[in-house]
Design a protein around this motif. Structure first.
Motif, PDB file in Angstrom:
ATOM      1  N   GLN A  46      20.088 -33.827 -41.084  1.00  0.00           N
ATOM      2  CA  GLN A  46      19.294 -34.402 -40.003  1.00  0.00           C
ATOM      3  C   GLN A  46      18.901 -35.831 -40.382  1.00  0.00           C
ATOM      4  O   GLN A  46      18.239 -36.054 -41.392  1.00  0.00           O
ATOM      5  CB  GLN A  46      18.046 -33.557 -39.747  1.00  0.00           C
ATOM      6  CG  GLN A  46      18.336 -32.098 -39.418  1.00  0.00           C
ATOM      7  CD  GLN A  46      19.123 -31.944 -38.130  1.00  0.00           C
ATOM      8  OE1 GLN A  46      18.881 -32.647 -37.148  1.00  0.00           O
ATOM      9  NE2 GLN A  46      20.068 -31.006 -38.123  1.00  0.00           N
ATOM     10  N   GLN A  74      23.708 -35.063 -27.242  1.00  0.00           N
ATOM     11  CA  GLN A  74      22.596 -34.395 -26.561  1.00  0.00           C
ATOM     12  C   GLN A  74      21.926 -35.450 -25.695  1.00  0.00           C
ATOM     13  O   GLN A  74      21.327 -36.394 -26.197  1.00  0.00           O
ATOM     14  CB  GLN A  74      21.603 -33.825 -27.580  1.00  0.00           C
ATOM     15  CG  GLN A  74      20.477 -33.008 -26.992  1.00  0.00           C
ATOM     16  CD  GLN A  74      20.883 -31.626 -26.568  1.00  0.00           C
ATOM     17  OE1 GLN A  74      21.455 -31.462 -25.499  1.00  0.00           O
ATOM     18  NE2 GLN A  74      20.605 -30.620 -27.387  1.00  0.00           N
ATOM     19  N   GLN A 110      20.466 -37.370 -29.183  1.00  0.00           N
ATOM     20  CA  GLN A 110      21.066 -36.921 -30.437  1.00  0.00           C
ATOM     21  C   GLN A 110      22.564 -37.188 -30.403  1.00  0.00           C
ATOM     22  O   GLN A 110      23.208 -37.001 -29.367  1.00  0.00           O
ATOM     23  CB  GLN A 110      20.828 -35.421 -30.668  1.00  0.00           C
ATOM     24  CG  GLN A 110      19.422 -35.078 -31.106  1.00  0.00           C
ATOM     25  CD  GLN A 110      19.287 -33.625 -31.500  1.00  0.00           C
ATOM     26  OE1 GLN A 110      20.159 -32.806 -31.232  1.00  0.00           O
ATOM     27  NE2 GLN A 110      18.192 -33.288 -32.142  1.00  0.00           N
ATOM     28  N   ASN A 133      23.583 -35.066 -38.057  1.00  0.00           N
ATOM     29  CA  ASN A 133      22.979 -35.112 -36.723  1.00  0.00           C
ATOM     30  C   ASN A 133      21.974 -36.266 -36.674  1.00  0.00           C
ATOM     31  O   ASN A 133      20.945 -36.236 -37.347  1.00  0.00           O
ATOM     32  CB  ASN A 133      22.285 -33.795 -36.383  1.00  0.00           C
ATOM     33  CG  ASN A 133      21.788 -33.765 -34.955  1.00  0.00           C
ATOM     34  OD1 ASN A 133      22.464 -34.235 -34.040  1.00  0.00           O
ATOM     35  ND2 ASN A 133      20.596 -33.237 -34.745  1.00  0.00           N
ATOM     36  N   MET A 161      16.395 -28.325 -23.887  1.00  0.00           N
ATOM     37  CA  MET A 161      16.151 -28.845 -25.227  1.00  0.00           C
ATOM     38  C   MET A 161      14.854 -28.297 -25.800  1.00  0.00           C
ATOM     39  O   MET A 161      14.760 -27.995 -26.995  1.00  0.00           O
ATOM     40  CB  MET A 161      16.119 -30.379 -25.182  1.00  0.00           C
ATOM     41  CG  MET A 161      17.461 -31.005 -24.833  1.00  0.00           C
ATOM     42  SD  MET A 161      17.344 -32.742 -24.355  1.00  0.00           S
ATOM     43  CE  MET A 161      16.823 -33.484 -25.890  1.00  0.00           C
ATOM     44  N   GLU A 164      15.222 -24.913 -27.258  1.00  0.00           N
ATOM     45  CA  GLU A 164      15.917 -24.949 -28.546  1.00  0.00           C
ATOM     46  C   GLU A 164      15.056 -25.593 -29.634  1.00  0.00           C
ATOM     47  O   GLU A 164      15.560 -25.972 -30.688  1.00  0.00           O
ATOM     48  CB  GLU A 164      17.228 -25.708 -28.409  1.00  0.00           C
ATOM     49  CG  GLU A 164      18.215 -25.044 -27.462  1.00  0.00           C
ATOM     50  CD  GLU A 164      19.452 -25.897 -27.233  1.00  0.00           C
ATOM     51  OE1 GLU A 164      19.538 -26.985 -27.825  1.00  0.00           O
ATOM     52  OE2 GLU A 164      20.330 -25.467 -26.456  1.00  0.00           O
ATOM     53  N   PHE A 166      13.547 -28.471 -29.685  1.00  0.00           N
ATOM     54  CA  PHE A 166      13.803 -29.894 -29.917  1.00  0.00           C
ATOM     55  C   PHE A 166      12.476 -30.598 -30.186  1.00  0.00           C
ATOM     56  O   PHE A 166      11.510 -30.444 -29.436  1.00  0.00           O
ATOM     57  CB  PHE A 166      14.483 -30.513 -28.693  1.00  0.00           C
ATOM     58  CG  PHE A 166      14.846 -31.952 -28.864  1.00  0.00           C
ATOM     59  CD1 PHE A 166      16.034 -32.317 -29.479  1.00  0.00           C
ATOM     60  CD2 PHE A 166      14.004 -32.952 -28.423  1.00  0.00           C
ATOM     61  CE1 PHE A 166      16.374 -33.647 -29.640  1.00  0.00           C
ATOM     62  CE2 PHE A 166      14.330 -34.286 -28.573  1.00  0.00           C
ATOM     63  CZ  PHE A 166      15.518 -34.634 -29.185  1.00  0.00           C
ATOM     64  N   ASN A 436      18.025 -26.552 -37.294  1.00  0.00           N
ATOM     65  CA  ASN A 436      17.905 -27.721 -36.428  1.00  0.00           C
ATOM     66  C   ASN A 436      19.141 -27.909 -35.571  1.00  0.00           C
ATOM     67  O   ASN A 436      20.093 -27.151 -35.639  1.00  0.00           O
ATOM     68  CB  ASN A 436      17.655 -28.978 -37.285  1.00  0.00           C
ATOM     69  CG  ASN A 436      16.188 -29.339 -37.328  1.00  0.00           C
ATOM     70  OD1 ASN A 436      15.501 -29.288 -36.314  1.00  0.00           O
ATOM     71  ND2 ASN A 436      15.717 -29.690 -38.512  1.00  0.00           N
ATOM     72  N   HIS A 437      19.117 -28.982 -34.780  1.00  0.00           N
ATOM     73  CA  HIS A 437      20.204 -29.243 -33.838  1.00  0.00           C
ATOM     74  C   HIS A 437      21.419 -29.829 -34.557  1.00  0.00           C
ATOM     75  O   HIS A 437      21.360 -30.221 -35.701  1.00  0.00           O
ATOM     76  CB  HIS A 437      19.717 -30.204 -32.756  1.00  0.00           C
ATOM     77  CG  HIS A 437      18.633 -29.621 -31.896  1.00  0.00           C
ATOM     78  ND1 HIS A 437      18.886 -29.048 -30.681  1.00  0.00           N
ATOM     79  CD2 HIS A 437      17.294 -29.507 -32.096  1.00  0.00           C
ATOM     80  CE1 HIS A 437      17.760 -28.618 -30.164  1.00  0.00           C
ATOM     81  NE2 HIS A 437      16.776 -28.891 -30.997  1.00  0.00           N
TER      82      HIS A 437
END
Length: 637
Positions: A46, A74, A110, A133, A161, A164, A166, A436-437
């Motif tokens: 990240q 994203q 993102q 990311n 988002m 999830e 975010f 995380n994403h």
């Protein structure tokens, strides 16, 4: 054995046994699937503003050593109204215009990047991935009004988002800012930064008398200044004498080195100063200092003590310029390095105009989007020569189905094909990073590896296999139905329904609005059928609602659409519809609305507004009454 019995694979047959509904074809396959499957810990690096510099150097190393680069975005949205979506009856050009409209209004929050390589082992493919990311936010750090003042958000995207987990605080406060290439060029003119000794010296031309006078005057001034600097170095002076000397000679300090500013009135004089300094003084480095409005404000000459000191100064200037450029472009340095690496880009639905995320990449990080799709594809190709969309590889094994999501495509492969992929992510990460994403980019890499395994493609560092199936045939495919939009011979033939290959000419489409709110497509079709004998025939037309305010009518007979437009405009033959306030327009009006970007909330409002503007432009100018008695004769004055 297969669901898709109509798909001819012949030489595309996978090199290893396939499985269907858990029935294994050999003991090796059974062994592989009977192994205990445990959730894989996949740490995603990240990256925020605080660790961007360190992560950037790691990413550059991984891209250089990998064969492919997967990307995933994203965004804050993709459309503001239902009819702003890419619709089945949109031509390629209109689809691009809608994607352009969205890319200029929404933002990227993102950007996931995953350099990866695929190696063929004894009985499986080995995927080596390095996912990153990046959290982005278009912050105007330089107070220049760039990259933007505002952007739009689509509620459904933001809600998704949020579900999830975010972290919007991280994005807003610690997100990495950026400027596009075009914005960086504009910013350099506004910030006024030194251009070191890399000023482009043009070939010498014949000098005028004024040029010679200017050069001699500057040469004398620089010579006296250098002599004074050397004399002051040989004996100690108090602060007052040293200050008076600098005041009289016009000298300053550039770091720890003496410097002198030379005023110039034109780029020609800048050229003359650089030529004179470089030809007569080997220990002096000239710098062109630009003004905020652009152009050179003055030339600064810096005195160095030796050849080593001169090279050290040039190195310092290069580092300063690189740091300034890095500060200006921000995250775009990642895009520039991916572009410079010339590595194939792997994505999911990025080139399909129904999910044209590359319009976002072009708009935010490269240049403003051009007005036509041909210009867009040409500009995109210059930055990213090879782009692979896994959705087009899926078409090879499942041609009748479109997979708009990664989970759907992955699930299909898992149910129908045996594709053992061993994934290795060398980088370490915490359990929190794995939650995380950015996992989408890892799924894209894994899906790509599975498809290569099934299609017997061996992705090597050279990107294609000359002795077998090649990835080149799947590169830069801009439409799921053709190799390229601009290569289509039937640009005016469009689809009406999703997942239906039937085509019809755009001339047979009519947009209708002004009907009562809540009217269904069936009721509207029944109303039209009763309005005239030509419309009462079986299969004469069909109706689909575009949104709550507008419908599209498909006429199956040529010429019927022209009759309908004339009849409803004049009221002759369709008086009841005209009396109820219904209005109609052809496909050309719809196209011009998209070109002019008059994209209102409702399509009906946009069509009505465009008609109003068109009528205002087509009205004949008012008559001007000319009276010769009021004319002024200048001879009489």
């Amino acid at each position: 054995m297969y669901k898709q019995k109509n798909v001819v694979l012949n030489h595309w047959l996978p090199p290893f046994p396939m499985v269907r509904r858990g029935r294994f074809l050999c003991s090796e396959t059974s062994k592989f699937f009977n192994q205990k499957q445990t959730p894989t810990h996949r740490p995603i690096k990240q990256v925020t503003k605080s660790n961007f510099s360190d992560s950037l150097s790691q990413l550059k190393t991984q891209i250089s050593g990998s064969d492919f680069v997967a990307v995933s975005l994203q965004k804050t949205g993709s459309y503001s109204s239902p009819w702003h979506r890419i619709l089945p009856f949109d031509t390629a050009e209109i689809a691009y215009l809608k994607a352009k409209y969205a890319a200029e209004r929404f933002q990227i929050l993102q950007f996931a990047v995953c350099p990866f390589s695929i190696r063929a082992d004894a009985n499986h493919y080995k995927l080596i991935a390095h996912p990153f990311n990046f959290h982005l936010f278009p912050r105007d750090e330089l107070k220049l009004g760039m990259p933007c003042y505002s952007f739009s958000c689509q509620p459904s995207y933001i809600a998704s988002m949020a579900k999830e987990d975010f972290d919007f605080n991280v994005c807003i406060y610690d997100g990495i800012s950026y400027l596009s290439r075009a914005q960086e060029t504009a910013a350099k003119h506004l910030t006024g930064n030194p251009v070191s000794s890399n000023y482009a010296v043009q070939p010498s031309t014949t000098r005028s008398v004024a040029d010679n006078v200017f050069v001699e005057r500057i040469k004398s001034r620089v010579r006296n200044w250098i002599s004074a600097c050397k004399r002051s170095d040989m004996r100690s002076e108090d602060a007052l004498v040293s200050s008076l000397r600098r005041l009289i000679l016009g000298g300053e300090e550039y770091g720890s080195r003496p410097s002198l500013n030379i005023d110039v009135c034109s780029e020609r004089q800048v050229q003359l100063v650089f030529e004179m300094v470089k030809s007569h003084y080997s220990n002096v480095v000239p710098l062109a200092i630009t003004s905020k409005g652009g152009g050179t404000q003055f030339v600064r000459v810096v005195l160095t003590s030796s050849q080593e000191d001169r090279e050290l100064l040039k190195k310092e200037l290069r580092n300063m310029e690189e740091e300034q450029s890095r500060r200006l472009c921000g995250f775009r340095e990642v895009i520039d390095f991916i572009s410079a690496s010339q590595k194939p880009i792997v994505a999911h639905n990025l080139l399909n105009v129904f999910h044209a995320d590359f319009t976002f990449i072009h708009s935010k990080f490269l240049y403003p989007l051009p007005p036509t799709m041909d210009e867009f594809t040409s500009s995109l190709h210059s930055a990213f020569p090879d782009i692979l969309d896994v959705n087009h590889l899926m078409k090879e094994i499942s041609p009748l189905t479109k997979y708009s999501s990664l989970p759907a495509a992955t699930s299909y492969l898992k149910r129908n094909f045996f594709a053992p992929i061993k994934m290795v992510i060398p980088q370490k990460g915490s359990m929190e990073e794995s939650k995380n994403h950015g996992h989408g980019v890892v799924r894209i890499s894994e899906l790509f590896a599975k498809l290569c395994f099934i299609l017997r493609i061996l992705p090597q560092a050279e990107y294609h296999n000359p002795d077998g199936p090649s990835l080149k045939r799947y590169t830069n495919v801009f439409s799921p139905d053709s190799n390229n939009f601009q290569d289509s011979d039937e640009a005016d033939d469009i689809s009406i329904w999703t997942n239906n290959p039937m085509k019809i000419s755009i001339n047979n489409l009519v947009f209708l609005w002004g009907f009562r709110s809540g009217t269904s497509a069936g009721k509207l079709k029944n109303l039209l059928s009763k309005s005239h004998n030509l419309l009462s025939e079986d299969h004469a037309f069909d109706v689909r609602l575009v949104d709550n305010s507008c419908a599209v009518i498909v006429f199956w007979k040529d010429g019927l659409s022209e009759w309908f437009l004339d009849a409803i405009d004049s009221g002759d033959g369709l008086r009841e519809l005209a009396a109820e306030g219904m209005m109609a327009a052809g496909y050309d009006t719809y196209k011009r609305i998209c070109e002019s970007e008059i994209l209102g909330v409702d399509l009906a409002d946009s069509l009505a507004e465009f008609d109003r503007i068109s009528e205002a432009h087509t009205k004949e100018p008012q008559e001007v009454y000319w009276n010769s008695d009021l004319m002024i004769n200048f001879d009489d004055l």
